[in-house]
Each structure stands twice: as C-alpha cells, then as structure tokens.
Design a protein around this motif. Sequence first.
Motif, PDB file in Angstrom:
ATOM      1  N   ALA A  42      35.771  41.017  45.448  1.00 29.45           N
ATOM      2  CA  ALA A  42      36.419  39.983  44.630  1.00 29.45           C
ATOM      3  C   ALA A  42      35.995  38.596  45.111  1.00 29.45           C
ATOM      4  O   ALA A  42      35.751  37.702  44.296  1.00 29.45           O
ATOM      5  CB  ALA A  42      37.941  40.130  44.704  1.00 29.45           C
ATOM      6  N   GLY A  43      35.883  38.430  46.436  1.00 25.55           N
ATOM      7  CA  GLY A  43      35.447  37.139  46.956  1.00 25.55           C
ATOM      8  C   GLY A  43      34.010  36.833  46.566  1.00 25.55           C
ATOM      9  O   GLY A  43      33.672  35.682  46.250  1.00 25.55           O
ATOM     10  N   HIS A  77      41.080  38.604  36.480  1.00 27.63           N
ATOM     11  CA  HIS A  77      40.305  39.739  36.976  1.00 27.63           C
ATOM     12  C   HIS A  77      40.854  40.219  38.314  1.00 27.63           C
ATOM     13  O   HIS A  77      41.037  41.417  38.538  1.00 27.63           O
ATOM     14  CB  HIS A  77      38.830  39.347  37.097  1.00 27.63           C
ATOM     15  N   VAL A  78      41.134  39.270  39.199  1.00 23.66           N
ATOM     16  CA  VAL A  78      41.692  39.620  40.508  1.00 23.66           C
ATOM     17  C   VAL A  78      43.024  40.358  40.327  1.00 23.66           C
ATOM     18  O   VAL A  78      43.292  41.368  40.997  1.00 23.66           O
ATOM     19  CB  VAL A  78      41.878  38.349  41.362  1.00 23.66           C
ATOM     20  N   LYS A  79      43.846  39.874  39.410  1.00 19.77           N
ATOM     21  CA  LYS A  79      45.155  40.511  39.214  1.00 19.77           C
ATOM     22  C   LYS A  79      45.010  41.931  38.659  1.00 19.77           C
ATOM     23  O   LYS A  79      45.737  42.842  39.048  1.00 19.77           O
ATOM     24  CB  LYS A  79      46.022  39.648  38.291  1.00 19.77           C
ATOM     25  N   GLU A  80      44.041  42.113  37.764  1.00 25.24           N
ATOM     26  CA  GLU A  80      43.845  43.448  37.192  1.00 25.24           C
ATOM     27  C   GLU A  80      43.276  44.416  38.236  1.00 25.24           C
ATOM     28  O   GLU A  80      43.707  45.565  38.347  1.00 25.24           O
ATOM     29  CB  GLU A  80      42.923  43.359  35.966  1.00 25.24           C
ATOM     30  N   VAL A  81      42.310  43.951  39.024  1.00 24.57           N
ATOM     31  CA  VAL A  81      41.752  44.795  40.094  1.00 24.57           C
ATOM     32  C   VAL A  81      42.862  45.169  41.071  1.00 24.57           C
ATOM     33  O   VAL A  81      42.971  46.324  41.515  1.00 24.57           O
ATOM     34  CB  VAL A  81      40.593  44.076  40.818  1.00 24.57           C
ATOM     35  N   ARG A 121      37.969  57.302  36.256  1.00 25.08           N
ATOM     36  CA  ARG A 121      37.478  56.236  37.134  1.00 25.08           C
ATOM     37  C   ARG A 121      37.385  54.920  36.362  1.00 25.08           C
ATOM     38  O   ARG A 121      37.701  53.853  36.872  1.00 25.08           O
ATOM     39  CB  ARG A 121      36.116  56.606  37.717  1.00 25.08           C
ATOM     40  N   THR A 122      36.973  54.995  35.096  1.00 31.11           N
ATOM     41  CA  THR A 122      36.867  53.784  34.289  1.00 31.11           C
ATOM     42  C   THR A 122      38.241  53.143  34.132  1.00 31.11           C
ATOM     43  O   THR A 122      38.388  51.926  34.160  1.00 31.11           O
ATOM     44  CB  THR A 122      36.285  54.131  32.902  1.00 31.11           C
ATOM     45  N   ARG A 123      39.263  53.991  33.978  1.00 29.35           N
ATOM     46  CA  ARG A 123      40.607  53.451  33.757  1.00 29.35           C
ATOM     47  C   ARG A 123      41.257  52.944  35.041  1.00 29.35           C
ATOM     48  O   ARG A 123      42.095  52.054  34.997  1.00 29.35           O
ATOM     49  CB  ARG A 123      41.504  54.529  33.140  1.00 29.35           C
ATOM     50  N   THR A 124      40.878  53.546  36.170  1.00 28.74           N
ATOM     51  CA  THR A 124      41.544  53.166  37.413  1.00 28.74           C
ATOM     52  C   THR A 124      40.638  52.372  38.355  1.00 28.74           C
ATOM     53  O   THR A 124      41.106  51.846  39.343  1.00 28.74           O
ATOM     54  CB  THR A 124      42.038  54.402  38.188  1.00 28.74           C
ATOM     55  N   GLY A 125      39.358  52.294  38.055  1.00 30.45           N
ATOM     56  CA  GLY A 125      38.429  51.578  38.930  1.00 30.45           C
ATOM     57  C   GLY A 125      38.535  50.082  38.704  1.00 30.45           C
ATOM     58  O   GLY A 125      39.594  49.565  38.404  1.00 30.45           O
ATOM     59  N   PHE A 126      37.431  49.389  38.859  1.00 22.31           N
ATOM     60  CA  PHE A 126      37.519  47.941  38.698  1.00 22.31           C
ATOM     61  C   PHE A 126      36.908  47.524  37.366  1.00 22.31           C
ATOM     62  O   PHE A 126      35.834  47.982  36.989  1.00 22.31           O
ATOM     63  CB  PHE A 126      36.862  47.209  39.863  1.00 22.31           C
ATOM     64  N   PRO A 127      37.600  46.656  36.649  1.00 24.61           N
ATOM     65  CA  PRO A 127      37.098  46.215  35.346  1.00 24.61           C
ATOM     66  C   PRO A 127      35.943  45.233  35.501  1.00 24.61           C
ATOM     67  O   PRO A 127      35.807  44.603  36.547  1.00 24.61           O
ATOM     68  CB  PRO A 127      38.317  45.518  34.737  1.00 24.61           C
ATOM     69  N   SER A 128      35.143  45.107  34.454  1.00 24.73           N
ATOM     70  CA  SER A 128      34.054  44.129  34.511  1.00 24.73           C
ATOM     71  C   SER A 128      34.637  42.734  34.585  1.00 24.73           C
ATOM     72  O   SER A 128      35.589  42.417  33.875  1.00 24.73           O
ATOM     73  CB  SER A 128      33.190  44.221  33.248  1.00 24.73           C
ATOM     74  N   PRO A 129      34.063  41.887  35.441  1.00 23.67           N
ATOM     75  CA  PRO A 129      34.568  40.519  35.483  1.00 23.67           C
ATOM     76  C   PRO A 129      34.299  39.802  34.171  1.00 23.67           C
ATOM     77  O   PRO A 129      33.270  40.032  33.540  1.00 23.67           O
ATOM     78  CB  PRO A 129      33.790  39.884  36.632  1.00 23.67           C
ATOM     79  N   ALA A 130      35.238  38.973  33.766  1.00 23.67           N
ATOM     80  CA  ALA A 130      35.093  38.250  32.503  1.00 23.67           C
ATOM     81  C   ALA A 130      34.609  36.834  32.779  1.00 23.67           C
ATOM     82  O   ALA A 130      34.764  36.309  33.868  1.00 23.67           O
ATOM     83  CB  ALA A 130      36.426  38.208  31.781  1.00 23.67           C
ATOM     84  N   THR A 131      34.012  36.254  31.781  1.00 23.84           N
ATOM     85  CA  THR A 131      33.648  34.848  31.847  1.00 23.84           C
ATOM     86  C   THR A 131      34.209  34.193  30.602  1.00 23.84           C
ATOM     87  O   THR A 131      33.984  34.667  29.496  1.00 23.84           O
ATOM     88  CB  THR A 131      32.111  34.683  31.866  1.00 23.84           C
ATOM     89  N   THR A 132      34.963  33.136  30.769  1.00 21.88           N
ATOM     90  CA  THR A 132      35.584  32.504  29.611  1.00 21.88           C
ATOM     91  C   THR A 132      34.522  31.925  28.698  1.00 21.88           C
ATOM     92  O   THR A 132      33.455  31.512  29.171  1.00 21.88           O
ATOM     93  CB  THR A 132      36.536  31.380  30.055  1.00 21.88           C
ATOM     94  N   PRO A 133      34.814  31.881  27.388  1.00 27.84           N
ATOM     95  CA  PRO A 133      33.825  31.329  26.456  1.00 27.84           C
ATOM     96  C   PRO A 133      33.424  29.916  26.869  1.00 27.84           C
ATOM     97  O   PRO A 133      34.257  29.116  27.265  1.00 27.84           O
ATOM     98  CB  PRO A 133      34.588  31.304  25.120  1.00 27.84           C
ATOM     99  N   GLY A 134      32.152  29.637  26.802  1.00 28.17           N
ATOM    100  CA  GLY A 134      31.688  28.289  27.142  1.00 28.17           C
ATOM    101  C   GLY A 134      31.403  28.092  28.613  1.00 28.17           C
ATOM    102  O   GLY A 134      30.936  27.032  29.012  1.00 28.17           O
ATOM    103  N   SER A 135      31.705  29.102  29.431  1.00 27.01           N
ATOM    104  CA  SER A 135      31.448  28.901  30.860  1.00 27.01           C
ATOM    105  C   SER A 135      30.398  29.871  31.370  1.00 27.01           C
ATOM    106  O   SER A 135      30.293  30.099  32.555  1.00 27.01           O
ATOM    107  CB  SER A 135      32.735  29.078  31.659  1.00 27.01           C
ATOM    108  N   ARG A 136      29.638  30.422  30.461  1.00 22.42           N
ATOM    109  CA  ARG A 136      28.593  31.350  30.909  1.00 22.42           C
ATOM    110  C   ARG A 136      27.402  30.554  31.451  1.00 22.42           C
ATOM    111  O   ARG A 136      27.120  29.463  30.980  1.00 22.42           O
ATOM    112  CB  ARG A 136      28.117  32.222  29.746  1.00 22.42           C
TER     113      ARG A 136
END
Length: 152
Positions: A42-43, A77-81, A121-136
């Motif tokens: 996460a860091g 993302h951190v909260k979901e992980v 594993r997909t449901r309990t593992g780690f989700p893909s990190p998101a990037t807010t629109p406009g900040s890619r």
Amino acid sequence: MPRAAVYSHHFRCAARFRVGRVFLAGDAAHAMPPWIGQGMAAGVRDVANLCWKLDAVLSGQLPEPVLDSYEADRKPHVKEVTRRAVFVGRIITERRRPVTWLRDAVLPVLNGVPGLASGCRTRTGFPSPATTPGSRPAPVPAHPAARSRSHT
Ligand SMILES: Cc1cc2nc3c(=O)[nH]c(=O)nc-3n(C[C@H](O)[C@H](O)[C@H](O)COP(=O)(O)OP(=O)(O)OC[C@H]3O[C@@H](n4cnc5c(N)ncnc54)[C@H](O)[C@@H]3O)c2cc1C
C-alpha cells in the motif's frame, strides 16, 4: 517447546494524507493487519501515485490542485484492502472448533475446485488501485534516442 505469542493488529488511517506541502505515505498514513501482506504494498502504491504528480506539478505540466487527487485515489483503496485483510484475518484466527474444522478440512478441498479458488481470491484479495478521473499520468514521450533507433 511450544511457542505462544499474542499478536495484536491495528487499522489506523490518517484523517488527511495531505496538509499543504506535507504528504503522508506508507505506514505514516495508514496501518493495516498483515493477513494479506499488503502493508508495504500500500505504501508503494502511495508513492507511485504521488511521485509523478509532484513531478508534473513542479515542472509546471499540471496545476497544483491535482495533488489533492492523491488522497482521493489512495484512501478508498487502502480502506478496501484493509477491510479484506480483516476479513481474511478473521478466518485465519478463528478458534471455534466447528468453524476451524470447516476451515481446515473443507477449504483445502474447495481450493482444488477449478475456478472457485481464483474467484474467491478475487473477492477477498486486493482490489486494483483506482485513479480518479483527470489524475492519470500523461503518456511519457519516447526518449529521442529510442525514437531514432526505431527509425533505423
Ligand atoms: C511482521 C510484519 C510482517 C509484514 N509483512 C508484510 C508483507 O508480507 N507484505 C507487505 O506489503 N507488508 C508487510 N508488512 C508491512 C510493512 O513492513 C510496512 O507496511 C512497511 O515497512 C512500512 O514502510 P514505511 O516506509 O511506510 O514505514 P517504516 O518501515 O516504519 O519506515 C519508517 C522509517 O522512518 C524512520 N523514522 C521514524 N521517525 C523518524 C524521525 N523522526 N526521523 C527520521 N526517521 C524516522 C524509522 O526509523 C523507519 O526507518 C509487515 C509488517 C510486519 C510488522
């Protein structure tokens, strides 16, 4: 000699990841239980998200408010992980005998069912990190040396 240790884990998340020119990343911004081995990851995701934005703002390519997208990207993302780490931790640390039997005897069998394990594993593992629109990140232009090589 049997070994016994009691470990305690915390979830902590800073109220803000940015205050003016100060940014929090890694364990300074959040701490999670180790059950799915995502604390350091996460860091690393934090600084991967932040560094290119700092570079773009400092070099005048993007306006300064884009730095606010760092927390918007990373905190959910951190909260979901963390939520998933806590869930997996509950299974690992379960002590009620019927439930531990289910975990220890049934889960290995289910693990052999094609598709089922990867779905879980997909449901309990780690989700893909998101990037807010406009900040890619903007596409990085090819290095001139690479361009000239590709034309020869
Ligand atoms: C038992 C265990 C197992 C783990 N397993 C995993 C795993 O499998 N996968 C995973 O991704 N993560 C794992 N982690 C989590 C991972 O170790 C941490 O998330 C990661 O090390 C945090 O890195 P950091 O740089 O943010 O903080 P830290 O590693 O805490 O680094 C902070 C640094 O700042 C220094 N410092 C503190 N105060 C000051 C000061 N005032 N001035 C100067 N320096 C200062 C400290 O000495 C330290 O060197 C595990 C953690 C533990 C404890």
